[in-house]
Motif scaffolding. Structure first.
Motif, PDB file in Angstrom:
ATOM      1  N   THR A 205     -10.838 -17.249  45.947  1.00 29.45           N
ATOM      2  CA  THR A 205     -11.551 -16.586  47.039  1.00 29.45           C
ATOM      3  C   THR A 205     -11.690 -15.109  46.652  1.00 29.45           C
ATOM      4  O   THR A 205     -11.103 -14.665  45.646  1.00 29.45           O
ATOM      5  N   PRO A 206     -12.423 -14.319  47.444  1.00 28.08           N
ATOM      6  CA  PRO A 206     -12.520 -12.891  47.123  1.00 28.08           C
ATOM      7  C   PRO A 206     -11.171 -12.183  47.093  1.00 28.08           C
ATOM      8  O   PRO A 206     -11.011 -11.196  46.376  1.00 28.08           O
ATOM      9  N   LEU A 207     -10.180 -12.669  47.884  1.00 26.19           N
ATOM     10  CA  LEU A 207      -8.863 -12.049  47.910  1.00 26.19           C
ATOM     11  C   LEU A 207      -7.847 -12.814  47.073  1.00 26.19           C
ATOM     12  O   LEU A 207      -6.677 -12.430  47.029  1.00 26.19           O
ATOM     13  N   GLN A 208      -8.259 -13.887  46.431  1.00 23.39           N
ATOM     14  CA  GLN A 208      -7.400 -14.689  45.560  1.00 23.39           C
ATOM     15  C   GLN A 208      -8.191 -15.000  44.287  1.00 23.39           C
ATOM     16  O   GLN A 208      -8.886 -16.001  44.210  1.00 23.39           O
ATOM     17  N   ARG A 209      -8.113 -14.103  43.330  1.00 18.15           N
ATOM     18  CA  ARG A 209      -8.927 -14.218  42.132  1.00 18.15           C
ATOM     19  C   ARG A 209      -8.183 -14.992  41.047  1.00 18.15           C
ATOM     20  O   ARG A 209      -7.050 -14.660  40.710  1.00 18.15           O
ATOM     21  N   ILE A 210      -8.843 -16.003  40.518  1.00 16.98           N
ATOM     22  CA  ILE A 210      -8.266 -16.836  39.461  1.00 16.98           C
ATOM     23  C   ILE A 210      -9.219 -16.848  38.274  1.00 16.98           C
ATOM     24  O   ILE A 210     -10.407 -17.106  38.422  1.00 16.98           O
ATOM     25  N   THR A 211      -8.693 -16.543  37.102  1.00 15.63           N
ATOM     26  CA  THR A 211      -9.494 -16.614  35.880  1.00 15.63           C
ATOM     27  C   THR A 211      -8.780 -17.513  34.884  1.00 15.63           C
ATOM     28  O   THR A 211      -7.550 -17.624  34.898  1.00 15.63           O
ATOM     29  N   GLN A 212      -9.547 -18.139  34.006  1.00 22.68           N
ATOM     30  CA  GLN A 212      -8.963 -18.972  32.961  1.00 22.68           C
ATOM     31  C   GLN A 212      -9.812 -18.877  31.705  1.00 22.68           C
ATOM     32  O   GLN A 212     -11.034 -18.998  31.766  1.00 22.68           O
ATOM     33  N   ASP A 213      -9.135 -18.654  30.592  1.00 27.66           N
ATOM     34  CA  ASP A 213      -9.783 -18.625  29.282  1.00 27.66           C
ATOM     35  C   ASP A 213      -9.165 -19.727  28.439  1.00 27.66           C
ATOM     36  O   ASP A 213      -7.944 -19.736  28.220  1.00 27.66           O
ATOM     37  N   ALA A 214     -10.001 -20.655  27.999  1.00 28.50           N
ATOM     38  CA  ALA A 214      -9.510 -21.777  27.194  1.00 28.50           C
ATOM     39  C   ALA A 214     -10.489 -22.035  26.059  1.00 28.50           C
ATOM     40  O   ALA A 214     -11.657 -22.328  26.310  1.00 28.50           O
ATOM     41  N   PHE A 215     -10.002 -21.919  24.845  1.00 24.07           N
ATOM     42  CA  PHE A 215     -10.821 -22.168  23.672  1.00 24.07           C
ATOM     43  C   PHE A 215     -10.055 -23.091  22.731  1.00 24.07           C
ATOM     44  O   PHE A 215      -8.832 -22.976  22.586  1.00 24.07           O
ATOM     45  N   GLU A 216     -10.776 -23.997  22.101  1.00 30.44           N
ATOM     46  CA  GLU A 216     -10.134 -24.939  21.191  1.00 30.44           C
ATOM     47  C   GLU A 216      -9.446 -24.194  20.051  1.00 30.44           C
ATOM     48  O   GLU A 216     -10.020 -23.315  19.429  1.00 30.44           O
ATOM     49  N   GLY A 217      -8.164 -24.537  19.835  1.00 35.97           N
ATOM     50  CA  GLY A 217      -7.411 -23.929  18.758  1.00 35.97           C
ATOM     51  C   GLY A 217      -6.740 -22.624  19.113  1.00 35.97           C
ATOM     52  O   GLY A 217      -6.149 -21.984  18.241  1.00 35.97           O
ATOM     53  N   SER A 218      -6.812 -22.192  20.390  1.00 39.42           N
ATOM     54  CA  SER A 218      -6.169 -20.942  20.779  1.00 39.42           C
ATOM     55  C   SER A 218      -5.409 -21.143  22.092  1.00 39.42           C
ATOM     56  O   SER A 218      -5.545 -22.163  22.764  1.00 39.42           O
ATOM     57  N   THR A 219      -4.591 -20.134  22.440  1.00 38.15           N
ATOM     58  CA  THR A 219      -3.783 -20.188  23.655  1.00 38.15           C
ATOM     59  C   THR A 219      -4.671 -20.242  24.892  1.00 38.15           C
ATOM     60  O   THR A 219      -5.685 -19.549  24.973  1.00 38.15           O
ATOM     61  N   THR A 220      -4.263 -21.066  25.851  1.00 39.41           N
ATOM     62  CA  THR A 220      -4.956 -21.111  27.144  1.00 39.41           C
ATOM     63  C   THR A 220      -4.281 -20.121  28.081  1.00 39.41           C
ATOM     64  O   THR A 220      -3.049 -20.079  28.183  1.00 39.41           O
TER      65      THR A 220
END
Length: 326
Positions: A205-220
């Motif tokens: 939500t605007p007050l609960q920001r969640i991001t995720q970066d996931a790439f093959e072969g690297s740390t999630t």
């Protein structure tokens, strides 16, 4: 019955054409033959209900058993063939002296001791074996009816390390910002990270920001940022101090349905107003300045620092008043 027709003053008898009875009989025989053949075709017993069962996901290095279920009724089996993509790698022909045949396909290692007319087992699967598998079944003479089914299998490479979580505060107040980061090592496919507070999933939500970066072969990597008066925390602060003094923050790492791990940390909730006592007066190292302004998240966080010069002035004033009384 014969009819007489007068032609030129004389009568002539008309007889039925001689070919009609023969044609009629042939027609009846053909119709009867069609009926008999149709009845035979409708009642013939043969291949039906072909179904394929392939694991949706298999951990790399494990064995995978693929099966093909079918009903031949009274027909005989001619062959069962298995394909990876378009390449045949296993065949079962019961009429042969050696019913099982294995064809060389890169990465596929068939376990013949656990393979037969309905299943085939692959040993030590690798990531390269992710893809589509097909099972083709053919019945024997006279019809040689053939049917084929396909399904997809994903080979998973698990992360080597457990997930880890970092938080910027161990105690938060109703007006505090809060940030947490959850990481897990490389995997195939990349892992999915989900956040929970007290067992309730945290949604973006605007007050609960969640991001995720996931790439093959690297740390999630996934971060959770919560701002004051966010929906997920509002109810907890309203329940204080009688019911709620802390929350349990959990990050869950999952890969399809075969891998689930989590890491959790308890975060304190504080409704106390900021204190004005200097941590230095208590022998604490709270005067050190950090980017987040709070190295130890104690109740003294945010307190105004009393200057030593101000204390000296106050002491001098008291001494002066005492001297005047004398």
């Amino acid at each position: 019955m014969h009819r007489h027709v007068a032609v030129g003053g004389s009568s002539r008898m008309l007889r039925p054409r001689q070919g009609w009875p023969a044609l009629h009989a042939i027609f009846n025989m053909l119709a009867l033959s069609c009926i008999i053949i149709s009845d035979l075709l409708l009642n013939v017993h043969g291949l039906k209900d072909l179904k394929i069962f392939v694991p949706e996901a298999v951990i790399m290095g494990n064995a995978a058993t693929l099966s093909c279920q079918y009903d031949l009724e009274k027909a005989a089996l001619y062959s069962v063939r298995w394909y990876f993509g378009q390449e045949e790698f296993y065949r079962y022909v019961p009429r042969e002296a050696t019913p099982t045949f294995v064809f060389p396909v890169a990465g596929i290692n068939v376990d013949l001791t656990n393979s037969d007319a309905t299943s085939v087992t692959l040993k030590g699967v690798t990531r390269d074996l992710t893809g589509t598998y097909q099972c083709e079944v053919s019945e024997d003479a006279p019809l040689f009816h053939t049917d084929i089914r396909s399904a997809h299998m994903q080979v998973i490479e698990l992360p080597k390390d457990d997930p880890a979580m970092q938080v910027d505060k161990k105690v938060i107040g109703v007006n505090d910002n809060f940030k947490a980061v959850c990481t897990v090592g490389p995997s195939y496919p990349p892992a999915n990270i989900t956040w929970y507070i007290n067992g309730r999933k945290v949604y973006k939500t605007p007050l609960q920001r969640i991001t995720q970066d996931a790439f093959e072969g690297s740390t999630t990597y996934s971060s959770l940022e919560i701002y004051p008066h966010s929906q997920v925390l509002q109810g907890f602060f309203q329940a204080m101090p009688k019911y709620q003094t802390s929350i349990l923050l959990l990050c869950e790492v999952s890969i399809l349905h075969v891998f689930h791990k989590n890491v959790q940390q308890r975060i304190g909730l504080s409704m106390a107003p900021p204190t004005t006592i200097s941590p230095n007066l208590l022998g604490l190292e709270g005067s050190k300045r950090y980017v987040n302004g709070d190295p130890d998240n104690s109740a003294l966080t945010g307190a105004a620092q009393c200057s030593c010069s101000a204390i000296g002035v106050l002491t001098l004033a008291v001494a002066t008043l005492l001297a005047a009384q004398l």
